[in-house]
Scaffold this active site. Sequence first.
Site, PDB file in Angstrom:
ATOM      1  N   ASP A 138       0.791   5.299  -0.358  1.00 22.78           N
ATOM      2  CA  ASP A 138      -0.382   6.542  -0.432  1.00 22.78           C
ATOM      3  C   ASP A 138       0.790   7.412  -1.540  1.00 22.78           C
ATOM      4  O   ASP A 138       1.644   7.951  -1.417  1.00 22.78           O
ATOM      5  CB  ASP A 138      -0.620   6.780   0.944  1.00 22.78           C
ATOM      6  CG  ASP A 138      -0.560   6.140   1.937  1.00 22.78           C
ATOM      7  OD1 ASP A 138      -1.857   6.230   1.920  1.00 22.78           O
ATOM      8  OD2 ASP A 138       0.055   5.906   3.004  1.00 22.78           O
ATOM      9  N   ASP A 160      -7.889   1.761   2.738  1.00 22.66           N
ATOM     10  CA  ASP A 160      -7.481   2.392   3.405  1.00 22.66           C
ATOM     11  C   ASP A 160      -8.164   3.897   3.231  1.00 22.66           C
ATOM     12  O   ASP A 160      -7.553   5.152   4.798  1.00 22.66           O
ATOM     13  CB  ASP A 160      -5.732   2.750   3.632  1.00 22.66           C
ATOM     14  CG  ASP A 160      -5.652   3.357   4.428  1.00 22.66           C
ATOM     15  OD1 ASP A 160      -5.385   3.751   5.116  1.00 22.66           O
ATOM     16  OD2 ASP A 160      -4.744   4.734   4.072  1.00 22.66           O
ATOM     17  N   HIS A 199       0.705  -1.284   0.059  1.00 21.09           N
ATOM     18  CA  HIS A 199      -0.046  -0.238  -0.029  1.00 21.09           C
ATOM     19  C   HIS A 199       0.981   0.937   0.036  1.00 21.09           C
ATOM     20  O   HIS A 199       1.710   1.372   1.167  1.00 21.09           O
ATOM     21  CB  HIS A 199      -0.649  -0.346   1.237  1.00 21.09           C
ATOM     22  CG  HIS A 199      -1.931   1.491   1.346  1.00 21.09           C
ATOM     23  ND1 HIS A 199      -2.769   1.538   0.889  1.00 21.09           N
ATOM     24  CD2 HIS A 199      -1.161   2.446   1.868  1.00 21.09           C
ATOM     25  CE1 HIS A 199      -3.343   2.674   1.233  1.00 21.09           C
ATOM     26  NE2 HIS A 199      -2.655   3.174   1.565  1.00 21.09           N
ATOM     27  N   HIS A 201      -6.238   9.875  -0.943  1.00 16.72           N
ATOM     28  CA  HIS A 201      -7.114   9.551   0.662  1.00 16.72           C
ATOM     29  C   HIS A 201      -6.094  10.382   1.292  1.00 16.72           C
ATOM     30  O   HIS A 201      -6.504   9.934   2.618  1.00 16.72           O
ATOM     31  CB  HIS A 201      -7.432   8.171   1.179  1.00 16.72           C
ATOM     32  CG  HIS A 201      -6.502   7.448   0.891  1.00 16.72           C
ATOM     33  ND1 HIS A 201      -6.029   6.471  -0.015  1.00 16.72           N
ATOM     34  CD2 HIS A 201      -5.538   7.494   2.520  1.00 16.72           C
ATOM     35  CE1 HIS A 201      -5.789   4.806   0.823  1.00 16.72           C
ATOM     36  NE2 HIS A 201      -5.212   6.091   2.275  1.00 16.72           N
TER      37      HIS A 201
END
Length: 981
Positions: A263, A373, A261, A578
């Site tokens: 970001d 997330d 993951h 996000h």
Amino acid sequence: MHTNPAHVVARLERVVRERLQPRLHEPVADVEVAAWRVGGDGEPVPPAHALGATYEPLAVGATWGPRWGTTWLRVEGRVPAGERPVELVLDLGWSGRFVGGQGEALVFRADGVPLKALHPRNGWFRLTGPGAAEGVVAADGRFTVFVEAAANPLVLDAPAFGETTYGEKPGPDEPEPYRLVSAKLCAFDAEVFELLRDLEATGDLMPQLSPDEPRYWKILRAVEAALDATSVAEAREALAEALSQPANASAHRMTAVGHAHIDSAWLWPLRETRRKVARTLANVLTLMETEPGLVYAMSSAQQYAWVQEDHPELFERVRQRVAEGRVVPVGGMWVESDAVMPGGESLVRQISFGKRYFAETFGHESEVVWLPDSFGYSGAWPQIARRAGYRWFLTQKLSWNDTTVFPHHTFAWEGIDGSRILTHFPPADTYSAEVTAGELRHAVSNFRDKSVSDHSLLLFGYGDGGGGPTREMVARAHRFRDLEGAARVELGAPEQFFAAVEAELGDDAPVWAGELYLELHRGTLTSQIAMKQGNRRAEALLRTVEYLKAVSAVRDDVPYPHAELDEAWRTVLLHQFHDILPGSSISWVHREARDTYARLEKQLRALVEGPGAPGRIVGWQVVRDANRVAPTKAVALSEADRLVSDRDGSELSVDVVLDNGILRASLDANGNVQSLVDVRDGREIAAGPLGVLRLFRDEPVRWDAWDVDRHVLRLPVPLEFAGVEATGDAIVVTHRRGASTFVTTYAMEAGRPRLDITVDVDWQEREHLLKLSLPVAVHSMRARYETQYGSIERPTHENTLADEAQYEVCSHRWVHVTEPGLGVGVINDSTYGCDVRRIPGGTDIRPTLLRAPRYPDPHTDRGRHTLRFAVVAGDETQTRKEADDLNAPRLDALTDLEPLVTLDVAAGAAVIDWIKLADDRSGDVIVRLHETRGGRALARLKPSFPAAVAETDLLERDPVPVDQLVLGPFQITTLRLVRES
């Protein structure tokens, strides 16, 4: 013989740490390291530039950096002859506390081709042996590689996520944060590696078992025997029988998917994410050379596009693995966006841009929405997903709830329209697992749907620049494939898991209806208000520009600016990530985003004023409906209507009145709206002073930018009243606190059933939160909030824990409360956070305006802001109409512009939401509409030009001719208008 379990465990830990781990890499030769510090504002630089730079020797122990800086290392040496694989092992001074979010590096071949990354627990690069990169080591053993080392600060160094200045580049005198600890050529001992994994599997499994089970004692004795062994081979033999025992027939099954993951921005800027993605993919592709069963799932078309642009050679390796099904593009979205704040069309474009990229680049279409997330999930998602061709939905964040425990891990999620989609969130409660026995045991015991399923997903790999899955993780997965006392683990792809679970459940999946509200991170609905305003304005501008350009294309044959609009959309979609739109990134990210939004607004305004344009944007308030964009005419109230100095006959101490013939607002000497009367029926709307600004101490327990904690709303801080005055057609009220100034302006426009409230703030607060209190005399158990393509009801009471947990929720442009005979709405132009609670005599609606968290940006929202609201008297339809007006850009010269299409609604309620030209550049017109009240509607679309009308999916595919539209509750319908010549 007596065996002490605690003694065995302690002994095992020391043997691994002091005797086995050091033998994994045996130093065999030194290397020479030289460095070139990039410096300046031009970094990062392309490899071709770095390879030709002038390098200076860098000794072990020397520092490199500076913070946020890039240092290129040239490493040279000679690989000695030998049978064991040889690896270059570098320690760039990493901390063991946090794998991602610190220094990272990428190894390049001497011709500039990226090969493999280096990270805190993955600091090796193989030179010879299985999986070694080609073209690096010459016949005589000599080699030269270049290492792009990024001195990213350790993001968790600040205690308890306290204040940090990590958000910007350092000054020239700041110390360099990293030190070259070691650089060696080492022989890799494969047997020691396997023994370490054997000991991990058995030693970690043992604490997960009960001492009452024979299995516990057999493993304990096997581990003890291995520790007594005098050779690696003997130790592995001692463990072989324990590792060969198969899992129970009823053991839980886990599909393990490699993942990282990453970001797209967070505690690092966008530029650094581009490099994180490349490093991680380089690691994954290297690991796949020796691990044929590994499948890696990666989302976000934007991240693939970055690698395609920055490292074409690496991207071609990715493309090959995608074709083999080893790298799986999941999600089908441009980025893993926030899942509650973007408008409906934005979520559609996230999908259409992402799926189009995957189809054109890889010939692949993802069937699973991938949002592990994001901070909650709108109830509009199931319909959007199903109408875009998805079958499944993955999330993880609900495991972070702070009040209640979500009752399912695998379930059918039912949206606001009744659509359902099979949804899963991994019971391991992580999307960055390491494949340990503890994680497997937690997943099994935590899984809440055992009565209908015995299968879950495990996402493993270090994220956020940690490098993804490692060879240690994959080796553990192999040992847990069929091992007594543990879940069965099988490497696989997400689609394999979902297809199997779908077949397993049939029609027995439990159902969850409505939104997936995250009981945490409520502050992200407010933090960094410029992100919210930038996004809202960009969405409104794009809606207007695409409509006007469609009009020009159809009526005047003016070329439609596909490329410019696509680029604008990609910018908006990226910034809906996000941690950008929610305001939870470092200051660097938000500073760049503010500049980007400003440039984007100029570009979109220029498109409106370009060739064939019927007008220009001059402001932000315009009367319009779904079919027409038109200017509003400012109407001045008469002097008598505007201000009345004497009492109005009520018992209130009234000093001034605003009256537009529909509403009458009475203000006292302190500028409080003590009364708001609908003069059409004499009803009092106010249940207390309207428009009072409420300031609160805002000191979260943990996640500053993310959280609004319960206790905050118990900690009011007074504002100092500084005066009230009449200005033109408005009443202006001023408050102060320290260096902050709060100016509230009340105004009315003739003929409109609303009281406009504009709040201008010079915000100089620290750890405070600002709300606007709007108590209305409406008795209602529930409030209705706008969401994508519809609305959602939430309680105004706190009867249950789940009700109370929704003390701060998301509202798009409006919230509405109603009782028989009276409805009142509150509309806004840029905020999302809101709380609505019952009070004696009515309901208090309180939008949240601003916050001032310390972390990760200690200067969040410092400066001047203008936020607009209005109290609307009327039903939900009236509230929606006024919200459209408040949020629309004002245009001139459009009075005589006839609608391109009209919607004839024969029954129920429906509106056109978006009009544009088709993505395939055919010239067809696309119209997106939806039912608005959660009921049924009959309608017919009437184009103003010759066209055949067909219904498609959200991606404008599979057209089916249609005449009359039959719409279900909140149903979205996409129509393609094929123009007739």
